[in-house]
Motif scaffolding. Structure first.
Motif, PDB file in Angstrom:
ATOM      1  N   THR A 105       8.863 -61.362 -45.871  1.00 32.15           N
ATOM      2  CA  THR A 105       8.679 -62.783 -45.586  1.00 32.15           C
ATOM      3  C   THR A 105       9.256 -63.133 -44.220  1.00 32.15           C
ATOM      4  O   THR A 105       8.578 -63.742 -43.378  1.00 32.15           O
ATOM      5  CB  THR A 105       9.329 -63.650 -46.684  1.00 32.15           C
ATOM      6  OG1 THR A 105       8.747 -63.303 -47.947  1.00 32.15           O
ATOM      7  CG2 THR A 105       9.133 -65.121 -46.415  1.00 32.15           C
ATOM      8  N   GLY A 106      10.497 -62.749 -43.983  1.00 31.17           N
ATOM      9  CA  GLY A 106      11.111 -63.015 -42.680  1.00 31.17           C
ATOM     10  C   GLY A 106      10.411 -62.285 -41.558  1.00 31.17           C
ATOM     11  O   GLY A 106      10.165 -62.845 -40.484  1.00 31.17           O
ATOM     12  N   CYS A 107      10.077 -61.010 -41.823  1.00 30.14           N
ATOM     13  CA  CYS A 107       9.381 -60.217 -40.803  1.00 30.14           C
ATOM     14  C   CYS A 107       8.028 -60.823 -40.468  1.00 30.14           C
ATOM     15  O   CYS A 107       7.656 -60.899 -39.295  1.00 30.14           O
ATOM     16  CB  CYS A 107       9.177 -58.778 -41.291  1.00 30.14           C
ATOM     17  SG  CYS A 107      10.674 -57.808 -41.275  1.00 30.14           S
ATOM     18  N   VAL A 115       8.912 -58.413 -32.476  1.00 33.11           N
ATOM     19  CA  VAL A 115       9.974 -57.647 -33.131  1.00 33.11           C
ATOM     20  C   VAL A 115      11.274 -58.450 -33.135  1.00 33.11           C
ATOM     21  O   VAL A 115      11.973 -58.541 -34.157  1.00 33.11           O
ATOM     22  CB  VAL A 115      10.162 -56.268 -32.451  1.00 33.11           C
ATOM     23  CG1 VAL A 115      11.410 -55.567 -32.959  1.00 33.11           C
ATOM     24  CG2 VAL A 115       8.929 -55.396 -32.692  1.00 33.11           C
ATOM     25  N   ALA A 116      11.606 -59.049 -32.002  1.00 27.73           N
ATOM     26  CA  ALA A 116      12.837 -59.843 -31.926  1.00 27.73           C
ATOM     27  C   ALA A 116      12.811 -60.992 -32.922  1.00 27.73           C
ATOM     28  O   ALA A 116      13.798 -61.225 -33.646  1.00 27.73           O
ATOM     29  CB  ALA A 116      13.025 -60.371 -30.502  1.00 27.73           C
ATOM     30  N   LEU A 117      11.688 -61.693 -32.992  1.00 29.93           N
ATOM     31  CA  LEU A 117      11.587 -62.809 -33.931  1.00 29.93           C
ATOM     32  C   LEU A 117      11.592 -62.334 -35.381  1.00 29.93           C
ATOM     33  O   LEU A 117      12.134 -63.023 -36.260  1.00 29.93           O
ATOM     34  CB  LEU A 117      10.344 -63.646 -33.635  1.00 29.93           C
ATOM     35  CG  LEU A 117      10.410 -64.472 -32.352  1.00 29.93           C
ATOM     36  CD1 LEU A 117       9.071 -65.173 -32.086  1.00 29.93           C
ATOM     37  CD2 LEU A 117      11.546 -65.484 -32.399  1.00 29.93           C
ATOM     38  N   ALA A 118      11.017 -61.176 -35.648  1.00 29.19           N
ATOM     39  CA  ALA A 118      11.041 -60.633 -37.004  1.00 29.19           C
ATOM     40  C   ALA A 118      12.480 -60.377 -37.454  1.00 29.19           C
ATOM     41  O   ALA A 118      12.861 -60.711 -38.582  1.00 29.19           O
ATOM     42  CB  ALA A 118      10.227 -59.345 -37.080  1.00 29.19           C
ATOM     43  N   PHE A 119      13.293 -59.795 -36.578  1.00 22.55           N
ATOM     44  CA  PHE A 119      14.698 -59.568 -36.921  1.00 22.55           C
ATOM     45  C   PHE A 119      15.435 -60.898 -37.105  1.00 22.55           C
ATOM     46  O   PHE A 119      16.190 -61.068 -38.065  1.00 22.55           O
ATOM     47  CB  PHE A 119      15.384 -58.714 -35.853  1.00 22.55           C
ATOM     48  CG  PHE A 119      15.232 -57.235 -36.082  1.00 22.55           C
ATOM     49  CD1 PHE A 119      16.095 -56.550 -36.916  1.00 22.55           C
ATOM     50  CD2 PHE A 119      14.217 -56.525 -35.461  1.00 22.55           C
ATOM     51  CE1 PHE A 119      15.957 -55.187 -37.133  1.00 22.55           C
ATOM     52  CE2 PHE A 119      14.055 -55.157 -35.666  1.00 22.55           C
ATOM     53  CZ  PHE A 119      14.940 -54.485 -36.508  1.00 22.55           C
ATOM     54  N   VAL A 120      15.199 -61.857 -36.212  1.00 22.38           N
ATOM     55  CA  VAL A 120      15.879 -63.151 -36.314  1.00 22.38           C
ATOM     56  C   VAL A 120      15.542 -63.847 -37.627  1.00 22.38           C
ATOM     57  O   VAL A 120      16.433 -64.293 -38.359  1.00 22.38           O
ATOM     58  CB  VAL A 120      15.520 -64.060 -35.109  1.00 22.38           C
ATOM     59  CG1 VAL A 120      15.966 -65.500 -35.344  1.00 22.38           C
ATOM     60  CG2 VAL A 120      16.141 -63.518 -33.831  1.00 22.38           C
TER      61      VAL A 120
END
Length: 139
Positions: free
Chosen positions: A11-13, A39-44
């Motif tokens: 969900t976050g990814c 990728v950065a936003l997926a981790f955040v």
């Protein structure tokens, strides 16, 4: 439990991945910049969703961040490797526009594949008291 942990992580990814791809594509960023943003936003977003639940258990912010990092780093990393690798492997997907079915279809397929590949990874980690297992103490 592993499928549930993977779905939570997905969900976050997915929020970060889709948002990054949309922003990068709409802004005309290059493929590498768009993937890095995604990728950065997926981790955040992945870490943020985990921290939200941990913070509700009255865990201090710094400790909640440590829990999120321990719980989700491997899962998000595997997911991002799989879904971005898949999109990059689909001819024309990285160059497709927001109105193209190829853009949305490859992104949806990449996230589904990431779920399938990451679930056994999460199962293995949970079985060893790692990954999402560390979050369950705060639920």
């Amino acid at each position: 439990m592993a499928a549930q942990a993977t779905l939570h992580c997905l969900t976050g990814c997915a929020i970060g991945e889709v948002l990054g791809m949309v922003i990068g594509t709409a802004a005309g960023l290059g493929n590498v910049a768009t993937v890095v943003l995604s990728v950065a936003l997926a981790f955040v977003f992945g870490y943020t969703l985990t921290m939200r639940g941990v913070l509700r258990a009255d865990v201090p912010l710094r400790a909640a961040l440590k829990v999120a990092l321990a719980a989700d780093t491997v899962s998000i990393g595997v997911m991002e490797l799989i879904d971005n690798g898949f999109v990059a492997a689909v001819p024309g997907a990285l160059d497709a526009g927001l109105a193209d079915a190829l853009f949305w279809g490859s992104l949806a397929a990449s996230l589904a594949l990431a779920f399938v590949v990451t679930t056994p990874v999460n199962r293995w980690m949970i079985g060893r008291g790692k990954g999402h297992a560390v979050v369950h103490a705060y639920h």
